[in-house]
Design a protein around this motif. Structure first.
Motif, PDB file in Angstrom:
ATOM      1  N   ALA A  16       0.941  -0.995  -0.082  1.00 55.86           N
ATOM      2  CA  ALA A  16      -0.404  -0.142   0.169  1.00 55.86           C
ATOM      3  C   ALA A  16       0.585   1.606   0.164  1.00 55.86           C
ATOM      4  N   SER A  17       0.275   2.518  -0.689  1.00 58.85           N
ATOM      5  CA  SER A  17       1.219   3.466  -1.033  1.00 58.85           C
ATOM      6  C   SER A  17       2.047   2.868  -1.720  1.00 58.85           C
ATOM      7  N   GLY A  18       3.594   4.033  -1.624  1.00 56.69           N
ATOM      8  CA  GLY A  18       4.914   3.536  -2.312  1.00 56.69           C
ATOM      9  C   GLY A  18       4.926   3.791  -3.749  1.00 56.69           C
ATOM     10  N   ALA A  19       3.444   5.285  -4.331  1.00 60.58           N
ATOM     11  CA  ALA A  19       3.105   5.337  -5.653  1.00 60.58           C
ATOM     12  C   ALA A  19       4.203   6.917  -5.783  1.00 60.58           C
ATOM     13  N   GLY A  20       5.483   6.990  -4.331  1.00 58.09           N
ATOM     14  CA  GLY A  20       5.853   8.227  -4.851  1.00 58.09           C
ATOM     15  C   GLY A  20       5.022   9.723  -4.647  1.00 58.09           C
ATOM     16  N   PRO A  21       5.469  11.024  -4.163  1.00 54.74           N
ATOM     17  CA  PRO A  21       4.104  11.909  -3.755  1.00 54.74           C
ATOM     18  C   PRO A  21       3.082  12.652  -4.866  1.00 54.74           C
ATOM     19  N   VAL A  22       3.145  12.532  -5.917  1.00 51.75           N
ATOM     20  CA  VAL A  22       2.330  12.907  -7.352  1.00 51.75           C
ATOM     21  C   VAL A  22       0.873  11.835  -6.800  1.00 51.75           C
ATOM     22  N   LEU A  23       1.109  10.923  -6.175  1.00 54.41           N
ATOM     23  CA  LEU A  23       0.450   9.464  -6.521  1.00 54.41           C
ATOM     24  C   LEU A  23      -0.856   9.938  -5.091  1.00 54.41           C
ATOM     25  N   GLY A  24       0.359  10.500  -4.175  1.00 56.16           N
ATOM     26  CA  GLY A  24      -0.485  10.531  -2.953  1.00 56.16           C
ATOM     27  C   GLY A  24       0.219   9.933  -0.959  1.00 56.16           C
ATOM     28  N   ASP A  25       1.246   9.628  -1.256  1.00 58.31           N
ATOM     29  CA  ASP A  25       1.958   9.400  -0.096  1.00 58.31           C
ATOM     30  C   ASP A  25       2.787  10.155   1.098  1.00 58.31           C
ATOM     31  N   TRP A  26       1.047  10.525   1.243  1.00 56.68           N
ATOM     32  CA  TRP A  26       0.605  11.499   2.334  1.00 56.68           C
ATOM     33  C   TRP A  26       1.749  11.471   3.890  1.00 56.68           C
ATOM     34  N   GLY A  27       2.142  10.819   3.667  1.00 55.34           N
ATOM     35  CA  GLY A  27       2.606   9.916   5.256  1.00 55.34           C
ATOM     36  C   GLY A  27       3.703  10.270   5.200  1.00 55.34           C
ATOM     37  N   SER A  28       4.709  10.618   3.801  1.00 55.20           N
ATOM     38  CA  SER A  28       6.349  10.432   3.649  1.00 55.20           C
ATOM     39  C   SER A  28       6.870  11.550   4.709  1.00 55.20           C
ATOM     40  N   GLY A  29       7.842  12.059   4.471  1.00 55.67           N
ATOM     41  CA  GLY A  29       8.668  13.434   4.577  1.00 55.67           C
ATOM     42  C   GLY A  29       8.355  14.000   3.709  1.00 55.67           C
ATOM     43  N   TYR A  30       8.282  13.213   2.534  1.00 53.94           N
ATOM     44  CA  TYR A  30       8.121  14.919   1.471  1.00 53.94           C
ATOM     45  C   TYR A  30       6.329  15.093   1.540  1.00 53.94           C
ATOM     46  N   GLY A  31       5.607  13.926   2.076  1.00 52.69           N
ATOM     47  CA  GLY A  31       3.965  14.316   1.828  1.00 52.69           C
ATOM     48  C   GLY A  31       4.189  15.570   2.893  1.00 52.69           C
ATOM     49  N   ILE A  32       4.636  15.234   4.411  1.00 52.66           N
ATOM     50  CA  ILE A  32       5.034  16.232   5.598  1.00 52.66           C
ATOM     51  C   ILE A  32       5.198  17.372   5.289  1.00 52.66           C
ATOM     52  N   ALA A  33       6.422  17.657   5.026  1.00 51.88           N
ATOM     53  CA  ALA A  33       7.200  19.485   4.222  1.00 51.88           C
ATOM     54  C   ALA A  33       6.623  19.914   3.624  1.00 51.88           C
ATOM     55  N   ALA A  34       5.469  18.676   2.686  1.00 55.18           N
ATOM     56  CA  ALA A  34       4.485  19.646   1.227  1.00 55.18           C
ATOM     57  C   ALA A  34       3.991  20.103   1.604  1.00 55.18           C
ATOM     58  N   MET A  35       3.246  19.799   2.919  1.00 54.26           N
ATOM     59  CA  MET A  35       2.325  20.119   3.305  1.00 54.26           C
ATOM     60  C   MET A  35       2.271  21.374   4.458  1.00 54.26           C
ATOM     61  N   ALA A  36       3.862  21.702   4.636  1.00 56.86           N
ATOM     62  CA  ALA A  36       3.904  22.102   5.916  1.00 56.86           C
ATOM     63  C   ALA A  36       4.763  23.666   5.305  1.00 56.86           C
ATOM     64  N   LEU A  37       5.388  23.523   4.031  1.00 58.65           N
ATOM     65  CA  LEU A  37       5.366  24.370   3.121  1.00 58.65           C
ATOM     66  C   LEU A  37       3.678  25.393   2.155  1.00 58.65           C
ATOM     67  N   THR A  38       2.714  24.538   1.954  1.00 58.27           N
ATOM     68  CA  THR A  38       1.857  24.558   1.541  1.00 58.27           C
ATOM     69  C   THR A  38       0.609  25.804   2.666  1.00 58.27           C
ATOM     70  N   SER A  39       0.453  25.081   3.981  1.00 60.02           N
ATOM     71  CA  SER A  39       0.203  26.007   4.937  1.00 60.02           C
ATOM     72  C   SER A  39       0.960  27.776   5.186  1.00 60.02           C
ATOM     73  N   VAL A  40       2.441  27.311   5.306  1.00 64.74           N
ATOM     74  CA  VAL A  40       2.586  29.282   4.683  1.00 64.74           C
ATOM     75  C   VAL A  40       2.259  29.947   3.925  1.00 64.74           C
ATOM     76  N   ILE A  41       2.295  29.353   2.532  1.00 71.38           N
ATOM     77  CA  ILE A  41       1.857  29.711   1.825  1.00 71.38           C
ATOM     78  C   ILE A  41       0.854  30.472   1.962  1.00 71.38           C
ATOM     79  N   ARG A  42      -0.035  29.967   2.751  1.00 77.24           N
ATOM     80  CA  ARG A  42      -2.000  30.138   2.770  1.00 77.24           C
ATOM     81  C   ARG A  42      -1.989  30.236   3.646  1.00 77.24           C
ATOM     82  N   ALA A  43      -1.381  30.845   4.594  1.00 80.75           N
ATOM     83  CA  ALA A  43      -1.399  31.595   5.975  1.00 80.75           C
ATOM     84  C   ALA A  43      -0.683  33.169   5.325  1.00 80.75           C
TER      85      ALA A  43
END
Length: 384
Positions: free
Chosen positions: A206-233
């Protein structure tokens, strides 16, 4: 042959006296190299007929961030013999990314070949001493990937060397089970994947398809959500967050607007994922946005485990059976106030109380080598 044992200064395992199970006349290499990767072997062949005093196994763990190769002696195949704890490691070498989806097939193979050569050089040995190679690499997600890589690997080593190619989840599992494949493994580093194995050979992922296809629990996913949150704020679409000041300080930027240029200048997965410690520190400091990002990651990772366990019935029909859960990767590191791995275990244990969390004592590359040793042992005992 040499009688001196060598050890890499980077190795975290101690070499031990071993009983090598067999010796054979060093076969001729299938091919030479013009790029200089294997040039060191020529001098060793002249000096001592091949270098080293052990039959060897090479174990490789190749990821999006780095690739590790360990050189391990072939120890006894005696009935009932278990691998030494910790397993002996003669040498260890590290290189960069070997995921062909990230750097391309040519660059990935160059990295894999270089790191194997480096490990043998550090061990004072050559390909003529190798009895098995187990390569576990992220990006090997389909039988065609496996067969293509196997063909390439067999062209490098003598014909009698046993070659195995797997996804990196296999090495991660084996690092927690001393080379046996049974249970579930969760990897959460730059990327993430959950893999499961049954004793009768069935497997699921399960998962392991890369960030574009939704590996949201990964380090990339966590950090990408953080960057997105900064831009949204910054533009008023989301709540203010401590992540803004902490991430800008970490990246030496003066404004959220500069994140756009920073991100697209090099959108590599590992570069983004390196911001995970900043997210964790903000959550530990009480930032609600950062805390929410980590809670979402926990749910995503637990969902991946659940999907694998249910598909394979690893905990029985009622979910109460026991099953090892090997946990590997920087995102799951312990000893933090906000311990993502601990929260994942707490979450999954509510549904599968028999899950037995394992944090491996050896790295995945050693797990890959142990997996190869187990195969050699079975073949030796069966006479094949």
């Amino acid at each position: 042959m040499q009688t001196k044992k060598t050890k890499s200064p980077n190795s975290t395992n101690n070499s031990t006296t071993v009983n090598c199970s067999f010796k054979s006349t060093p076969p001729v290499m299938k091919r030479g190299r013009n790029g200089g990767i294997w040039d060191f072997e020529h001098g060793m062949a002249v000096q001592d007929g091949g270098g080293g005093d052990h039959d060897l196994i090479l174990g490789l763990d190749g990821g999006t961030t780095s690739t590790v190769c360990v050189c391990m002696p072939v120890f006894s195949f005696t009935d009932g013999c278990l691998p030494p704890d910790p397993p002996p490691v003669l040498a260890r070498a590290v290189a960069g990314c070997s995921n062909h989806n990230s750097v391309g097939e040519t660059a990935a193979k160059e990295t894999l070949e270089s790191v194997m050569a480096d490990a043998l050089l550090k061990a004072g040995s050559t390909r003529s001493a190798v009895r098995a190679v187990c390569l576990a690499v992220s990006g090997v997600n389909h039988p065609t990937d496996q067969e293509r890589t196997l063909s390439w690997l067999r062209a490098i080593f003598p014909h009698d060397v046993k070659c195995f190619v797997h996804n990196d989840a296999v090495a991660a599992m084996a690092s927690g089970t001393m080379g046996k494949l049974h249970g579930c493994v969760l990897i959460a580093g730059t990327g993430t994947i959950a893999y499961g194995y049954t004793e009768d050979g069935r497997e699921a992922r399960a998962s392991g398809a890369g960030p574009v296809l939704g590996d949201w629990g990964s380090g990339y996913g966590i950090a990408a959500m953080a960057l997105t949150s900064v831009i949204r704020a910054h533009d008023g679409r989301g709540p203010q967050t401590m992540l803004t000041s902490r991430i800008l300080h970490e990246l030496e930027l003066s404004s959220p607007d500069e994140l756009i240029g920073w991100t697209y200048a090099d959108p590599s997965w590992a570069r983004i994922a390196a911001l995970v410690p900043v997210v964790v520190s903000c959550a530990e400091a009480g930032d609600e946005v950062a805390n929410g990002i980590l809670l979402d990651a926990v749910q995503e990772l637990a969902a991946s485990i659940k999907a694998v366990v249910c598909r394979l019935g690893l905990c029985g029909e009622d979910g109460k059976g026991s099953c090892p859960l090997v946990m590997v990767g920087g995102v799951l590191q312990a000893n933090r106030k906000w311990d993502i791995g601990k929260e994942v275990i707490s979450c999954i244990s509510k549904e599968f109380p028999g899950m037995l969390p394992i944090r491996p004592k050896v790295e995945p590359a050693v797990g890959a080598a142990l997996l190869a040793w187990n195969v050699l042992k079975k073949q030796s005992q069966s006479g094949s």
